[in-house]
Scaffold this motif. Structure first.
Motif, mmCIF file in Angstrom:
data_model
loop_
_atom_site.group_PDB
_atom_site.id
_atom_site.type_symbol
_atom_site.label_atom_id
_atom_site.label_comp_id
_atom_site.label_asym_id
_atom_site.label_seq_id
_atom_site.Cartn_x
_atom_site.Cartn_y
_atom_site.Cartn_z
ATOM 1 N N LEU A 164 2.102 -10.935 -4.762
ATOM 2 C CA LEU A 164 1.401 -10.513 -3.550
ATOM 3 C C LEU A 164 2.311 -9.756 -2.590
ATOM 4 N N ASN A 165 3.626 -9.979 -2.687
ATOM 5 C CA ASN A 165 4.570 -9.314 -1.787
ATOM 6 C C ASN A 165 5.211 -8.080 -2.420
ATOM 7 N N ASN A 166 4.647 -7.594 -3.508
ATOM 8 C CA ASN A 166 5.207 -6.440 -4.216
ATOM 9 C C ASN A 166 4.383 -5.185 -3.901
ATOM 10 N N ASN A 167 5.069 -4.073 -3.631
ATOM 11 C CA ASN A 167 4.342 -2.835 -3.309
ATOM 12 C C ASN A 167 4.340 -1.833 -4.458
ATOM 13 N N GLY A 211 -4.549 -6.483 12.589
ATOM 14 C CA GLY A 211 -4.542 -5.188 11.926
ATOM 15 C C GLY A 211 -3.639 -5.101 10.718
ATOM 16 N N LYS A 212 -3.076 -6.217 10.261
ATOM 17 C CA LYS A 212 -2.104 -6.186 9.158
ATOM 18 C C LYS A 212 -2.753 -6.150 7.782
ATOM 19 N N ASN A 213 -3.968 -6.669 7.665
ATOM 20 C CA ASN A 213 -4.679 -6.643 6.389
ATOM 21 C C ASN A 213 -5.467 -5.346 6.300
ATOM 22 N N LEU A 214 -4.926 -4.372 5.594
ATOM 23 C CA LEU A 214 -5.521 -3.039 5.546
ATOM 24 C C LEU A 214 -6.816 -2.999 4.740
ATOM 25 N N LEU A 215 -7.011 -3.976 3.878
ATOM 26 C CA LEU A 215 -8.237 -3.995 3.087
ATOM 27 C C LEU A 215 -9.463 -4.181 3.968
ATOM 28 N N ILE A 216 -9.284 -4.806 5.131
ATOM 29 C CA ILE A 216 -10.416 -4.999 6.045
ATOM 30 C C ILE A 216 -10.964 -3.646 6.491
ATOM 31 N N LYS A 217 -10.081 -2.750 6.906
ATOM 32 C CA LYS A 217 -10.533 -1.446 7.387
ATOM 33 C C LYS A 217 -11.125 -0.607 6.256
ATOM 34 N N SER A 233 -1.857 5.622 7.578
ATOM 35 C CA SER A 233 -0.699 5.775 8.467
ATOM 36 C C SER A 233 0.072 4.476 8.688
ATOM 37 N N GLN A 234 -0.526 3.344 8.346
ATOM 38 C CA GLN A 234 0.125 2.061 8.588
ATOM 39 C C GLN A 234 1.010 1.665 7.409
ATOM 40 N N PRO A 235 2.071 0.876 7.667
ATOM 41 C CA PRO A 235 2.922 0.392 6.573
ATOM 42 C C PRO A 235 2.185 -0.640 5.732
ATOM 43 N N ALA A 236 2.501 -0.677 4.447
ATOM 44 C CA ALA A 236 1.836 -1.622 3.540
ATOM 45 C C ALA A 236 2.494 -2.994 3.566
ATOM 46 N N ILE A 237 3.761 -3.039 3.878
ATOM 47 C CA ILE A 237 4.514 -4.283 3.749
ATOM 48 C C ILE A 237 4.142 -5.285 4.838
ATOM 49 N N LEU A 246 0.489 -9.823 1.866
ATOM 50 C CA LEU A 246 -0.508 -8.747 1.908
ATOM 51 C C LEU A 246 -0.021 -7.436 1.297
ATOM 52 N N THR A 247 1.233 -7.379 0.894
ATOM 53 C CA THR A 247 1.809 -6.100 0.477
ATOM 54 C C THR A 247 1.072 -5.491 -0.709
ATOM 55 N N LEU A 248 0.785 -6.284 -1.724
ATOM 56 C CA LEU A 248 0.092 -5.760 -2.907
ATOM 57 C C LEU A 248 -1.299 -5.257 -2.531
ATOM 58 N N ILE A 249 -2.055 -6.080 -1.819
ATOM 59 C CA ILE A 249 -3.409 -5.700 -1.438
ATOM 60 C C ILE A 249 -3.391 -4.501 -0.495
ATOM 61 N N ASN A 250 -2.415 -4.452 0.418
ATOM 62 C CA ASN A 250 -2.320 -3.311 1.334
ATOM 63 C C ASN A 250 -2.000 -2.022 0.588
ATOM 64 N N THR A 251 -1.139 -2.118 -0.409
ATOM 65 C CA THR A 251 -0.801 -0.940 -1.209
ATOM 66 C C THR A 251 -2.034 -0.441 -1.957
ATOM 67 N N PHE A 252 -2.785 -1.383 -2.501
ATOM 68 C CA PHE A 252 -4.051 -1.032 -3.155
ATOM 69 C C PHE A 252 -5.022 -0.424 -2.146
ATOM 70 N N ALA A 253 -5.073 -0.991 -0.942
ATOM 71 C CA ALA A 253 -5.989 -0.499 0.095
ATOM 72 C C ALA A 253 -5.658 0.938 0.485
#
Length: 280
Positions: free
Chosen positions: A35-38, A218-224, A250-254, A258-265
Motif C-alpha cells: 500500500l505504501n509503494n508508488n 484531501g490525502k486520499n486522491l481516489l475520493i476526488k 497536481s497533488q503528490p501520491a505519497i 495510500l500511496t499505491l491507491i493514490n498512484t492508481f488514482a
C-alpha cells in the motif's frame, strides 16, 4: 527449491508451531509494503507472490480473524488497481469477500450468514454493533462493495447494495473518521451509481464525497477521482469534473497507507481527463 518456496515453508512451519502472531505481523508488513509503494508495475508483478504467501498463512491459521481481515484488504486493493479483465476482477473480489466473511464470523458470530440473512434481521444485527467493532464491519463493507462491482452484471449481487449501505451508515454513526472518512466515500459511490430517474441520489452522494475529502484532509486522491467519475459525469458538470481531476494530478501520491491507491488514482485521473471531450 525456489527461494520463495523456502521462505513460505519457513513461515508456515513457524505458524504450525503456534506462532499465529507472526502471521499477523507478516501479513500486516506485506500489506503496508504494497500500500505504501508508488511503483504500480512492480507491485503488479510482485504482489501475486505475496498473495500466495498470505493464502498459506491463512490456511495454517484458519481461526485468525485479524489475518483474514488483512487478507481481505490486500486482495481488495490489488484487485482494484490491477484487474485486467472482468473475470480477473471477479476472482480477486471473491477471495477478498470470502476472507472478510470469515473474519466477521470469527469476530461477530451473529453476522456469520450476512449474505443469506433476511434484510430486517441483518439491519438489526448491524445496528447493534459497537464502537470497538467499527473496523471489522468496515472491512466487510469494503470487500462487499468490491464484490458487487465485480458482479455488476448479476442483479442478485446488485440487490445486496442495500446491505452494504446499512454497514457504511453504521460506520458513520459509530466513527465517521474511521479510515479517514472512508465510509463516506463508499456511501457517495453507492448514491451515484444510478441517475435520479432510476433511484440514484446524486446530491446525497455529493455531500458524502465532500465529507470524505474533508475527513481525509484531501490525502486520499481516489475520493476526488470517484467524485468526478460518478457524480460530475452523472450530472454533466464539466467544470467540477476537470477541477477535481486536475487537483489529483497536481497533488503528490505519497501518503501513509495510500500511496499505491493514490498512484492508481492519478493514472485514472489522466485517462478521465483525456476522454472528457468525448464524454461531455
Amino acid at each position: 527449491m525456489p527461494r520463495f518456496s523456502i521462505i513460505l515453508s519457513a513461515f508456515l512451519l513457524l505458524l504450525s508451531s503456534g506462532c499465529a502472531t507472526l502471521g499477523n505481523r507478516m501479513a500486516t508488513t506485506l500489506t503496508n509494503a504494497i500500500l505504501n509503494n508508488n511503483d504500480l508495475e512492480m507491485v503488479e508483478v510482485g504482489a501475486p507472490a505475496y498473495l500466495l504467501l498470505i493464502d498459506g498463512l491463512t490456511q495454517q491459521a484458519p481461526k485468525n480473524a485479524n489475518l483474514a481481515f488483512t487478507s481481505a484488504q490486500l486482495y481488495s486493493a490489488y484487485g482494484t488497481a490491477f484487474s485486467s479483465t472482468p473475470e480477473r476482477h471477479r476472482i480477486l473480489a471473491d477471495k477478498a469477500y470470502a476472507f472478510a466473511k470469515t473474519g466477521i464470523c470469527l469476530k461477530i458470530n451473529t453476522l456469520c450468514s450476512v449474505q443469506k440473512m433476511p434484510f430486517k434481521e441483518f439491519e438489526a444485527q448491524i445496528n447493534q454493533t459497537k464502537l470497538n467493532q467499527t473496523h471489522e464491519i468496515y472491512i466487510l463493507g469494503q470487500a462487499w462493495v468490491n464484490w458487487i462491482q465485480a458482479h455488476s452484471d448479476d442483479w442478485n449481487a446488485i440487490a445486496e447494495i442495500a446491505k452494504v449501505r446499512i454497514i457504511m451508515e453504521q460506520v458513520v454513526r459509530l466513527n465517521e473518521t474511521h479510515d479517514s472518512g472512508g465510509a463516506h466515500l463508499y456511501l457517495g459511490g453507492l448514491a451515484t451509481l444510478l441517475p435520479p430517474s432510476l433511484g440514484g441520489q446524486p446530491e446525497l452522494g455529493r455531500q458524502h464525497f465532500e465529507k470524505a475529502i474533508q475527513l481525509s484532509e484531501g490525502k486520499n486522491l481516489l475520493i476526488k477521482v470517484t467524485y468526478a467519475e460518478q457524480y460530475a459525469r452523472l450530472m454533466f458538470d464539466r467544470t467540477l469534473h476537470d477541477k477535481l481531476l486536475n487537483e489529483v494530478i497536481s497533488q503528490p501520491a505519497i501518503a501513509p497507507q495510500l500511496t499505491l491507491i493514490n498512484t492508481f488514482a492519478k493514472k485514472r485521473a489522466k485517462k478521465l481527463l483525456a476522454s472528457a471531450d468525448e464524454y461531455f
